[in-house]
Design an enzyme around this catalytic site. Sequence first.
Site, PDB file in Angstrom:
ATOM      1  CD  GLU A  17      56.624 -26.235 -21.728  1.00 53.55           C
ATOM      2  OE1 GLU A  17      56.196 -26.340 -20.554  1.00 53.55           O
ATOM      3  OE2 GLU A  17      56.385 -25.261 -22.453  1.00 53.55           O
TER       4      GLU A  17
ATOM      5  CD  GLU B 225      50.842 -22.715 -21.032  1.00 53.49           C
ATOM      6  OE1 GLU B 225      50.454 -21.782 -20.318  1.00 53.49           O
ATOM      7  OE2 GLU B 225      51.579 -23.621 -20.609  1.00 53.49           O
TER       8      GLU B 225
HETATM    9  C1  HXH Z   1      54.383 -24.551 -18.792  1.00 52.95           C
HETATM   10  N1  HXH Z   1      53.012 -24.390 -18.443  1.00 52.95           N
HETATM   11  C2  HXH Z   1      54.967 -23.314 -19.467  1.00 52.95           C
HETATM   12  O1  HXH Z   1      54.860 -23.418 -20.874  1.00 52.95           O
HETATM   13  C3  HXH Z   1      56.443 -23.089 -19.135  1.00 52.95           C
HETATM   14  O2  HXH Z   1      56.858 -21.862 -19.691  1.00 52.95           O
HETATM   15  C4  HXH Z   1      56.673 -23.059 -17.645  1.00 52.95           C
HETATM   16  O3  HXH Z   1      58.059 -22.854 -17.357  1.00 52.95           O
HETATM   17  C5  HXH Z   1      56.161 -24.295 -17.047  1.00 52.95           C
HETATM   18  C6  HXH Z   1      55.136 -24.970 -17.594  1.00 52.95           C
HETATM   19  C7  HXH Z   1      52.285 -25.564 -17.998  1.00 52.95           C
HETATM   20  C8  HXH Z   1      51.150 -25.208 -17.103  1.00 52.95           C
HETATM   21  C9  HXH Z   1      50.023 -24.627 -17.601  1.00 52.95           C
HETATM   22  C10 HXH Z   1      48.980 -24.253 -16.750  1.00 52.95           C
HETATM   23  C11 HXH Z   1      49.093 -24.475 -15.412  1.00 52.95           C
HETATM   24  C12 HXH Z   1      50.221 -25.060 -14.911  1.00 52.95           C
HETATM   25  C13 HXH Z   1      51.236 -25.421 -15.751  1.00 52.95           C
HETATM   26  O4  HXH Z   1      48.128 -24.065 -14.560  1.00 52.95           O
HETATM   27  C14 HXH Z   1      47.100 -24.828 -14.181  1.00 52.95           C
HETATM   28  C15 HXH Z   1      46.449 -24.409 -13.095  1.00 52.95           C
HETATM   29  C16 HXH Z   1      45.375 -25.110 -12.651  1.00 52.95           C
HETATM   30  C17 HXH Z   1      44.990 -26.247 -13.325  1.00 52.95           C
HETATM   31  C18 HXH Z   1      45.650 -26.670 -14.419  1.00 52.95           C
HETATM   32  C19 HXH Z   1      46.719 -25.971 -14.848  1.00 52.95           C
END
Ligand code: HXH
Length: 336
Positions: free
Chosen positions: A245, A138
């Site tokens: 994922e 990310e």
């Molecule tokens: C994943 N991120 C990770 O890679 C993993 O390690 C974890 O266990 C779960 C999901 C996905 C993700 C990225 C950003 C996010 C939420 C989930 O945050 C956001 C917040 C606001 C708007 C969009 C995304």
Amino acid sequence: MKTIEHRDLLKLSEEYEEHFLIGAAVNTKTLISHQQLLKQHFNSITAENEMKFERLQPIEGQFQFEAADRMLEFAKQNNMGVRGHTLVWHNQTPAWIFEQRSGGIVDRATLLERMKTHIDTVVTRYKGNIYAWDVVNEAISDSGNELLRSSKWLDIAGEQFIAKAFEYAHAADPSALLFYNDYNESDAVKREKIYRLVKSLKEKDIPIHGIGMQSHWNLDHPAIDDIRRSIEQYASLGVTLDITEMDLSMFHFDDRRTDCSAPTEAMLEKQAERYDQIFKVFREYSKHITSVTFWGAADDYTWLDHFPVQNRKNWPFLFDALHQPKQSFWNIINNK
Ligand code: HXH
């Protein structure tokens, strides 16, 4: 109609043997509570949290491998592969790595030295037993024209932090496949950025072998055509693709409803149709795909319970809360 015998013998991972591995994210609880289901249908696992920086090295020099080791042991006993997640990320990373022992922000050389020590120690420990690592997770920005998201890694080490992470990982285990992993990977704008980043790493001969498409999707989004376009564009770089994922949320990201205590028939049908369409695309491009990993295994536990909406459950997988196959499961088996 399926006979009971057929249902008991059928293994999802065997049905997909000619295409790709079928993986599930596990944690210390589900490694026990989902063990029958995992043994029956999956041939790859990933630690949901147990290999993240904050878990493996919460305090400088004090590595904690017990939980991760148990997962490797489970995989070994059941003849499963393991995907490593994740070496360098802006989240779930302890503050100490960015700080000087005397206080204040660490200098670039020390930060890279700490990164190297972490990667060396972790990747060497599991050398030969982890077929693929999410090396950087990310790092790309969701907003506007900005390529890389702002983070302490970027602020202190500069954009080179990404290349360094891949070099350190490759030196520690030259046979592991090394991935850049991200979400919103099928969004037209972010797709272009991921492509640009990986292309530039390849042009500099940085050892990167794959793009991890997280694939946190829902009942309508992204469109099948966008998924297909992403796969094609990423594959054009000559890299491997892993679906790292996957889940199909019952809710749009900005849907804040909390009045749903069980999935409706309409939701389940729509989900089954989506799984069907999506796995058709995965099979079509399977020569580029090493593994398809779900971010969990069955609907009794998912990270999407209470995220991003408190007090709301979700049902994103092929197996229901009692670990029974849903229509989604039968669709990806029967419509092959
Ligand atoms: C994943 N991120 C990770 O890679 C993993 O390690 C974890 O266990 C779960 C999901 C996905 C993700 C990225 C950003 C996010 C939420 C989930 O945050 C956001 C917040 C606001 C708007 C969009 C995304």
